[in-house]
Design an enzyme around this catalytic site. Structure first.
Site, mmCIF file in Angstrom:
data_model
loop_
_atom_site.group_PDB
_atom_site.id
_atom_site.type_symbol
_atom_site.label_atom_id
_atom_site.label_comp_id
_atom_site.label_asym_id
_atom_site.label_seq_id
_atom_site.Cartn_x
_atom_site.Cartn_y
_atom_site.Cartn_z
ATOM 1 N N ASP A 15 9.543 3.979 -3.786
ATOM 2 C CA ASP A 15 9.108 2.748 -3.103
ATOM 3 C C ASP A 15 8.385 3.003 -1.792
ATOM 4 O OD1 ASP A 15 10.323 1.287 -5.144
ATOM 5 O OD2 ASP A 15 12.242 1.256 -4.104
ATOM 6 N N GLN A 221 8.724 7.182 -8.742
ATOM 7 C CA GLN A 221 9.927 7.555 -8.005
ATOM 8 C C GLN A 221 9.533 8.422 -6.788
ATOM 9 O OE1 GLN A 221 10.281 7.893 -11.782
ATOM 10 N NE2 GLN A 221 10.795 5.767 -11.491
HETATM 11 P P1 GDP Z 1 5.960 2.122 -4.851
HETATM 12 O O1 GDP Z 1 7.087 2.055 -5.811
HETATM 13 O O2 GDP Z 1 5.906 3.440 -4.132
HETATM 14 O O3 GDP Z 1 4.635 1.761 -5.451
HETATM 15 O O4 GDP Z 1 6.277 1.032 -3.721
HETATM 16 P P2 GDP Z 1 6.777 -0.484 -3.986
HETATM 17 O O5 GDP Z 1 5.626 -1.282 -4.445
HETATM 18 O O6 GDP Z 1 8.019 -0.500 -4.792
HETATM 19 O O7 GDP Z 1 7.247 -0.873 -2.519
HETATM 20 C C1 GDP Z 1 6.391 -0.902 -1.445
HETATM 21 C C2 GDP Z 1 6.317 -2.337 -0.879
HETATM 22 O O8 GDP Z 1 5.703 -2.310 0.387
HETATM 23 C C3 GDP Z 1 5.470 -3.286 -1.709
HETATM 24 O O9 GDP Z 1 6.042 -4.554 -1.639
HETATM 25 C C4 GDP Z 1 4.114 -3.246 -1.036
HETATM 26 O O10 GDP Z 1 3.373 -4.444 -1.221
HETATM 27 C C5 GDP Z 1 4.524 -3.098 0.394
HETATM 28 N N1 GDP Z 1 3.575 -2.355 1.244
HETATM 29 C C6 GDP Z 1 2.799 -1.291 0.923
HETATM 30 N N2 GDP Z 1 2.150 -0.845 2.015
HETATM 31 C C7 GDP Z 1 2.534 -1.626 3.045
HETATM 32 C C8 GDP Z 1 2.225 -1.645 4.444
HETATM 33 O O11 GDP Z 1 1.497 -0.822 4.979
HETATM 34 N N3 GDP Z 1 2.837 -2.607 5.191
HETATM 35 C C9 GDP Z 1 3.695 -3.518 4.666
HETATM 36 N N4 GDP Z 1 4.237 -4.417 5.476
HETATM 37 N N5 GDP Z 1 4.009 -3.518 3.349
HETATM 38 C C10 GDP Z 1 3.439 -2.584 2.560
HETATM 39 P P1 IMO Z 2 9.212 3.735 -7.806
HETATM 40 O O1 IMO Z 2 8.256 4.415 -8.730
HETATM 41 C C1 IMO Z 2 13.191 3.673 -5.993
HETATM 42 C C2 IMO Z 2 16.523 5.142 -8.412
HETATM 43 C C3 IMO Z 2 17.572 4.130 -8.810
HETATM 44 C C4 IMO Z 2 18.801 5.021 -8.806
HETATM 45 C C5 IMO Z 2 18.267 6.323 -9.386
HETATM 46 C C6 IMO Z 2 18.489 6.492 -10.885
HETATM 47 O O2 IMO Z 2 9.076 2.268 -7.723
HETATM 48 O O3 IMO Z 2 9.223 4.420 -6.475
HETATM 49 P P2 IMO Z 2 17.334 5.387 -13.002
HETATM 50 O O4 IMO Z 2 17.253 3.968 -13.443
HETATM 51 O O5 IMO Z 2 16.015 6.045 -12.804
HETATM 52 O O6 IMO Z 2 18.241 6.203 -13.870
HETATM 53 O O7 IMO Z 2 18.058 5.318 -11.563
HETATM 54 O O8 IMO Z 2 16.877 6.328 -9.116
HETATM 55 N N1 IMO Z 2 15.129 4.801 -8.786
HETATM 56 C C7 IMO Z 2 14.209 4.372 -7.911
HETATM 57 N N2 IMO Z 2 14.321 4.077 -6.605
HETATM 58 N N3 IMO Z 2 11.982 3.595 -6.604
HETATM 59 C C8 IMO Z 2 11.857 3.912 -7.912
HETATM 60 O O9 IMO Z 2 10.651 3.956 -8.525
HETATM 61 C C9 IMO Z 2 13.001 4.288 -8.637
HETATM 62 N N4 IMO Z 2 13.235 4.634 -9.912
HETATM 63 C C10 IMO Z 2 14.530 4.962 -9.989
HETATM 64 O O10 IMO Z 2 17.669 3.101 -7.860
HETATM 65 O O11 IMO Z 2 19.228 5.285 -7.491
HETATM 66 MG MG MG Z 3 8.728 0.853 -6.289
#
Ligand code: GDP
Ligand code: IMO
Ligand code: MG
Length: 417
Positions: A15, A221
């Site tokens: 994330d 991840q």
């Molecule tokens: P990923 O799994 O690595 O693609 O990340 P996610 O999408 O799960 O989580 C990142 C969150 O942060 C999302 O809701 C994005 O829209 C948000 N986001 C990404 N870049 C920025 C930033 O620079 N500032 C803020 N405030 N939010 C951001």
């Molecule tokens: P993105 O691509 C954050 C975490 C789960 C848990 C562990 C194992 O959005 O960054 P699983 O369901 O994979 O067996 O869970 O890994 N997890 C993530 N945490 N971002 C992800 O993906 C994740 N994918 C799995 O929360 O701790």
């Molecule tokens: Mg994510």
């Protein structure tokens, strides 16, 4: 003249904002490819205020010119993938699925949830999507590859037989065997929708590399969730680090070009397991609120804390990071003081590396003065001086340049240095 494939990888516990950067960069790539994980991932992309949540479809899909490959290293739930595909009506000719990707079926999710429940307070805190059981079946050599759904009768037979052989185990877990007729109809429906997208993506990767196409590999991840290099057993079940891209797409290490590591300007983790720089107090709450730190896939609140420079150096080295994209700098706006974990203390000794077990390490912090506002800034020189100093200090600590800085969820609110 052949080309090399550039790579995006998460450097923390997922994330980090990979989706935003892949989407931003996808504007200049011919192909975007996923190599590991499944629909446990949740990659959020915001364009002109509209939000898209992608789980397994590569984040290049929002650029109509980019083609998207889902490699052999992923586990694919046909049911969930088809649901995700419905957001787009123009995928034909720009989506390709590996015939060697492993199939995740509803019983994998049931097993995942049953195991987590049995573990009680030792649960991993998985997404409950069935990722561990699907990869487990693959490694134990009784999984099923996506190519097999092209012969629904045969695949149904195999699954029914597998359940018959393992009946006592499934009974103990309370997981019901799928009914043969229902299963057959389900697999037939998957074939109908997905059949035309299934292909030999390994040959395809070699071909597009030889042709000199521009290719972006999208990690899922994060490094600290890697099955080998993360906080085992509180990890996911795949190789999330950059080396996983070779395995998960059938390319070799020499095919990899520039590696961009994605990291937040602070740190989060969702699920259980060690997190040395976690802040369980008011400041952690503030980061969660300002950063909207709730999971894209499960909606769970994310645990929040400070940038961990020790874990980051570990991640930079393992992934061969050429530049870091520092995300969500704006979330720290308004704080008087910003902390960074610069070392760990274990048994009274200060260490500067990630040890075997992170459970009992104590974080040692250094403080930096905060700043008023970075939100929406698109030029490095426009950042407040204290924010610039923070970024330069991070570069020094992790030994890598911060080439990209993100100051809001929007595609365009991105500083390229
Ligand atoms: P990923 O799994 O690595 O693609 O990340 P996610 O999408 O799960 O989580 C990142 C969150 O942060 C999302 O809701 C994005 O829209 C948000 N986001 C990404 N870049 C920025 C930033 O620079 N500032 C803020 N405030 N939010 C951001
Ligand atoms: P993105 O691509 C954050 C975490 C789960 C848990 C562990 C194992 O959005 O960054 P699983 O369901 O994979 O067996 O869970 O890994 N997890 C993530 N945490 N971002 C992800 O993906 C994740 N994918 C799995 O929360 O701790
Ligand atoms: Mg994510």
């Amino acid at each position: 003249m052949g080309s090399k494939a550039d790579l995006i990888v998460g450097l923390q516990w997922g994330d980090e904002g990979k989706g935003k950067i892949v989407d931003h960069m996808a504007q200049s790539y011919d192909y975007v490819c996923r190599f590991a994980g499944g629909h446990n991932a949740g990659h959020t992309i915001v364009i002109d205020g509209r939000k898209y949540a992608l789980h397994l479809i590569p984040s290049g899909v929002l650029n109509l010119k980019a083609k998207n490959i889902v490699g052999n290293g992923v586990v694919l739930s046909p049911k969930d993938f088809i649901k995700e595909m419905m957001q787009f009506d123009d995928l034909e000719g720009r989506l390709f699925l590996s015939d060697k990707a492993h199939v995740l079926l509803p019983y994998h999710a049931h097993i995942d949830q049953a195991r987590e429940q049995m573990k009680g307070d030792k649960a991993i805190g998985t997404t409950g999507k069935g990722i561990g059981p699907a990869y487990g079946d693959k490694v134990a050599r009784h999984g099923h590859r996506l190519g097999e759904i092209l012969d629904p009768e045969k695949l149904t037979e195999k699954i029914v037989e597998y359940f018959a052989l393992n009946k006592p185990l499934f009974n103990a877990m309370g997981v019901a065997a799928p009914e043969k007729e229902v299963l057959l109809a389900e697999i037939q429906s998957y074939k109908e929708v997905l059949g035309k997208y299934i292909t030999d993506t390994t040959q395809m990767m070699w071909h597009i590399l030889d042709e000199g196409k521009t290719i972006l590999l999208e990690g899922a991840q994060g490094t600290m969730l890697d099955i080998d290099h993360g906080t085992y057993p509180y990890v996911t079940s795949s190789s999330t680090v950059s080396a996983g891209a070779c395995i998960g797409l059938g390319i070799n290490p020499k095919d990899i070009g520039k590696v961009t590591g994605i990291a937040k300007a602070y740190c989060t983790r969702v699920g259980n397991g060690p997190f040395p720089s976690e802040d369980k107090g008011q400041e952690g709450d503030l980061l969660r609120k300002n950063g909207h730190e709730f999971g894209t896939t499960t909606g769970r609140p994310r645990r929040c804390g400070w940038f961990d420079a020790v874990a980051m150096r570990h991640a930079v080295r393992i992934n061969g990071v050429d530049q870091v994209a520092l995300m969500k700098l704006d979330v720290l706006d308004g704080l008087k003081e910003v902390k960074v974990c610069v070392a760990y203390e274990v048994d009274g000794k200060e260490i500067h590396y990630v040890p075997y077990d992170l459970e009992d390490v104590k974080p040692l912090y250094r403080s930096f003065p905060g700043w008023e506002k970075t939100e929406g800034i698109r030029v490095f020189d426009d950042l407040p001086d204290t924010a610039k100093s923070y970024i330069e200090a991070l570069e020094e600590m992790i030994g890598t340049e911060v080439g990209i800085i993100s100051t809001s969820p929007e595609r365009e609110d991105t500083i390229i240095r």
